[in-house]
Design an enzyme around this catalytic site. Structure first.
Site, PDB file in Angstrom:
ATOM      1  N   HIS A  35       0.803  -1.272  -0.085  1.00  0.00           N
ATOM      2  CA  HIS A  35       0.061   0.124   0.161  1.00  0.00           C
ATOM      3  C   HIS A  35       0.843   1.106   0.011  1.00  0.00           C
ATOM      4  CE1 HIS A  35      -3.024  -3.167   1.030  1.00  0.00           C
ATOM      5  NE2 HIS A  35      -3.744  -2.182   0.002  1.00  0.00           N
ATOM      6  N   CYS A  54      -9.962  -4.568 -10.169  1.00  0.00           N
ATOM      7  CA  CYS A  54      -9.409  -3.549  -9.747  1.00  0.00           C
ATOM      8  C   CYS A  54      -7.965  -3.396  -8.998  1.00  0.00           C
ATOM      9  CB  CYS A  54     -10.558  -2.694  -8.638  1.00  0.00           C
ATOM     10  SG  CYS A  54     -10.676  -4.010  -6.998  1.00  0.00           S
TER      11      CYS A  54
HETATM   12  C1  PEP Z   1      -6.358  -5.901  -4.366  1.00  0.00           C
HETATM   13  O1  PEP Z   1      -6.223  -6.511  -3.485  1.00  0.00           O
HETATM   14  O2  PEP Z   1      -5.948  -6.172  -5.688  1.00  0.00           O
HETATM   15  C2  PEP Z   1      -6.896  -4.662  -4.021  1.00  0.00           C
HETATM   16  C3  PEP Z   1      -7.573  -3.683  -5.146  1.00  0.00           C
HETATM   17  O3  PEP Z   1      -7.166  -4.244  -2.790  1.00  0.00           O
HETATM   18  P1  PEP Z   1      -5.786  -3.367  -2.138  1.00  0.00           P
HETATM   19  O4  PEP Z   1      -4.686  -3.440  -3.078  1.00  0.00           O
HETATM   20  O5  PEP Z   1      -6.273  -2.231  -1.626  1.00  0.00           O
HETATM   21  O6  PEP Z   1      -5.548  -4.834  -1.314  1.00  0.00           O
END
Ligand code: PEP
Ligand code: MG
Length: 770
Positions: free
Chosen positions: A376, A689
């Site tokens: 993140h 996503c």
């Molecule tokens: C994912 O896991 O691909 C996602 C979009 O969520 P995050 O990256 O916030 O865990």
């Protein structure tokens, strides 16, 4: 003990001493030279050489020798597996040859003059699982080396491994930091390569995360200056102004959190006890800087011994604050600026809240020695447009403060002490990039494949400041709003009202465009400093995400109420639950959402009463129960970042296992295909996503398996648009079919590479992760 045995014993004693002597020394060439001399003397070998593995070039390089032509040092190179030396390195087994030239693997290097040496003995140098190089002895006499020599050489190599590894790392570093007047400044040796976590180019002196403040606190700065109590008060005022300015600058980039990042600083600054304690010490005779240091240390001791994580977090706030006061005292009259402004910050690892603070300081770029590109902090760096490279080179942490660095996070290169020529090339590229960025046609239009299949393009938003780009790029809506960042930057859980304001901003900006808002997804690398609730031995498998929300129902309800209220007039509101692993969990989350809507209706509070309710596909258990989920959910969105992490058990944040984190793993591809098929069969929309959605090498596959909605970082929208426009669906489906038939990683990679190469007429796709 025979003479030979005694010699072997002495060799080990000498090497033990030598390693101790040179560890930490910078005299690398001399160390390697002494080593080969020592070994050749003890084994009475005509030749002793050390070859080290050059990771950048993928070659073994002759680094020291006695007996071979010294001019060949640095010149003789071979690939792992090539020649007897390469074979030793690759197999990690010693090779002993009585007549080396008779071995079909033997490779003769003319420049080394080694044709006279028939006896050959080589052992690998390795440390743990790390392959470092090869130690070789040779002799003119055939069949000279015995089994005992093999043992002795192996023992020597293992004793030497640690010191040799240090030497190799430092040599690589010096090669990278040297300033050779290379004709092409982009020679592979002149840089360290890393993984691109956030694209961009940055240039500036480096500073180490937090270290700049620590230096002021340690008390070595400018001891001869005399300060008065008035200087202290002036420094406090200046610090307060400086923080206020940082905060207002931050408001443009982080409207959801601007007022919160420096709360602790302001609180301490305004605490009369803090100021009084310092003044008291000054009146008792302490110098103002010493008084600041002593009171700051007292606070730091108290904070760090707290059992509450959020209080321990204040240690860094206190360090930061005291560092600023001291800096403003020592640098009185100088222009206000943060310690990191205009610099490239080097850090072991960072938390999302820390990169937010760095953004407030206007850092140029960041180099992380640990971390993963789908972590993140990387995602956030992209949102903040801070170039970030992750390079697993711990020696970066040893560079002197202020070393000039150029960070090319468009291709993953870090240039240390770049020379004039490199700098000039980059200035040109940057100027060209700016011209390009100004061309008006960056906004994307409705996306369609070349044969007319419509693909919806949405934006992923982490910070409200990104909404402007999303709109500029014509995103059809928001496919993922990650709600956790406002939670991360606060000193405590935001109230329903505070959340309402953030979400309201989001809906107002997007007007009647679709907005998909994801409920809180806190986890390992998005931990909240004020709550231990998500901690544990393995936070990514612990009480994270929807599990946390269901366990802490009042918090979950506050968030749902804030979303529903803020979205009262929203055109199309979609609420999405993260990390759903069972139908029961989804039902429970949906039931609480319905209760919130009933409560709001009873309370007569305006709210959205009919949001679409969906879930993320991130946990592989979902693959098996898709049809059941599809009967009860309105839409799905695949979070490929976590789906890959959990399918192949590879930590997405760990650079050390980055090579295992492969989206083209057949299990990942087949899992995705099954998930999409089940959703399409049930006529439920399924979007992607995760980061895979913007990786142009995977877009044909995703369309080929039936995905018709992609949600990507807004900056990627034009490239994704163009990629889709250059495809036909028939071709994408054919490609997906071929890819899905591959059982192995190697097979899948080959299919992807040849398809990508075919589409780009031989050139690799830009930013390709393959
Ligand atoms: C994912 O896991 O691909 C996602 C979009 O969520 P995050 O990256 O916030 O865990
Ligand atoms: Mg996820």
């Amino acid at each position: 003990m025979s003479r030979k045995d005694r010699d072997h014993f002495n060799l080990l004693c000498d090497i033990g001493d030598l390693a101790a002597l040179v560890t930490g020394s910078h005299n690398i060439e001399a160390f390697l030279d002494s080593t080969v001399k020592l070994v050749s003397r003890h084994l009475e070998a005509d030749v002793c050489s050390i070859y080290l593995y050059d990771e950048n070039a993928g070659d073994l390089v002759l680094k020291a020798t006695v007996g071979l032509n010294p001019d060949a040092i640095g010149q003789i190179r071979m690939k792992p597996g090539e020649g007897l030396v390469g074979a030793t390195f690759e197999s990690l087994h010693p090779i002993r040859e009585a007549f080396a030239s008779c071995n079909p693997l033997f490779k003769y290097f003319e420049e080394a003059n080694e044709d006279r040496f028939e006896s050959f003995l080589s052992v690998p140098i390795q440390r743990g699982v790390q392959k470092i190089g090869v130690l070789v002895v040779q002799h003119e006499k055939p069949d000279y080396f015995s089994e005992r020599d093999v043992m002795a050489l192996k023992a020597s190599a293992s004793q030497l491994a640690g010191a040799v590894e240090n030497a190799r790392l430092l040599m690589d570093l010096y090669e990278a930091t040297g300033t050779p007047a290379a004709p092409s400044a982009l020679e592979p040796q002149a840089f360290i390569r890393g993984q691109i976590a956030s694209e961009g180019i940055a240039q500036g002196p480096i500073t180490f995360f937090k270290k700049s403040h620590v230096s002021f606190l340690s008390g070595n700065a400018n001891l001869c200056t005399r300060f008065t109590e008035a200087d202290f008060h002036e420094a406090v005022k200046k610090t307060s102004r400086e923080l206020a300015e940082l905060q207002s600058r931050l408001a443009e980039r982080l409207p959801e959190s601007a007022s919160l990042i420096f709360t602790a600083h302001f609180m301490i600054l305004k605490d009369p006890k803090f100021i009084d304690r310092i003044v008291h010490q000054i009146t008792e005779g302490a110098s103002p800087p010493d008084a600041v240091r002593s009171v700051a240390r007292h606070y730091i001791n108290v904070f760090s011994s707290s059992s509450h994580a959020y209080i321990r977090e204040k240690v860094s706030d206190m360090e930061d604050l005291a560092g600023r006061i001291l800096k403003n005292m020592y640098r009185h009259g100088q222009e206000m600026q943060g310690n990191e402004k205009g610099r490239i910050v080097v850090a072991g690892e960072l938390y999302p809240s820390e990169i937010l603070k760095l953004a407030s300081e206007d850092v140029q770029g960041v180099i992380l020695v640990k971390g993963g590109i789908t972590s993140h902090v990387s995602i956030l760096a992209r949102s903040l447009k801070i170039p970030l490279i992750i390079a697993d080179h711990p020696q970066l942490m040893e560079l002197p403060e202020e070393t000039p660095v150029l960070l090319d996070a468009t291709i993953g290169n870090i240039y240390i002490n770049p020379d004039e020529e490199i700098l000039a090339q980059f200035a040109e590229r940057q100027a060209a990039g700016q011209v390009l960025a100004k061309t008006p046609d960056t906004a994307c239009r409705i996306a369609c494949t070349a044969d007319g299949t419509r693909v919806r393009l949405l934006a992923n938003i982490n910070l409200l400041s990104e909404l402007a780009v999303a709109k500029e790029m014509n995103a059809e809506g928001i496919g993922l709003y990650r709600t956790e960042f406002p939670f991360i930057v606060r000193p405590t859980f935001p109230s329903e009202e505070e959340q309402y304001l953030v979400y309201k901003h989001l809906f107002d900006e997007m007007a009647d465009r679709e907005v998909t808002i994801r409920t809180l997804d806190i986890s390992g690398d998005k931990a909240l400093v004020y709550s231990n609730a998500t901690s544990g031995k393995n936070p990514d498998l612990g009480l994270r995400s929807i599990r946390f929300s269901l366990r802490h129902r009042p918090l979950f309800e506050q968030q749902l109420r804030a979303i529903l209220r803020a979205g009262a007039d929203a055109g199309r509101l979609r609420i999405m639950f993260p990390m759903i692993s069972s139908l029961d969990e989804f039902r429970e989350a949906k039931r609480i959402l319905e209760i919130c809507m009933d409560d709001l209706a009873r309370e007569n509070l305006p709210h959205h009463s009919n949001p679409a309710i969906g879930m993320m596909v991130e946990v592989p258990s979902v693959v098996e129960i898709m049809p059941a989920l599809a009967r009860e959910t309105d839409f799905f969105s695949i979070g490929t970042n976590d789906f890959i992490q959990y399918t192949i058990a590879v930590d997405r944040t760990n650079e050390k296992v980055a090579e295992y984190y492969r989206a083209y793993h057949p299990a990942v591809l087949r899992g995705l295909s099954r998930v999409v098929r089940a959703a399409v069969a049930a006529e439920r929309e399924i979007a992607v996503c995760g980061e895979m959605g913007h990786e142009t090498e995977y877009i044909p596959f995703l369309l080929g398996i039936g995905v018709r909605t992609l949600s990507v970082g807004p900056q990627f929208l034009p490239a994704v648009h163009d990629c889709i426009a250059g495809l036909t669906l028939a071709d994408a489906e054919r490609h997906a079919g071929i890819l899905l038939a591959e059982d192995t990683l190697a097979g899948a990679l080959k299919v992807l590479q040849s398809y990508t190469a075919g589409r780009t007429e031989g050139a690799p796709a830009p930013g390709s992760a393959l």
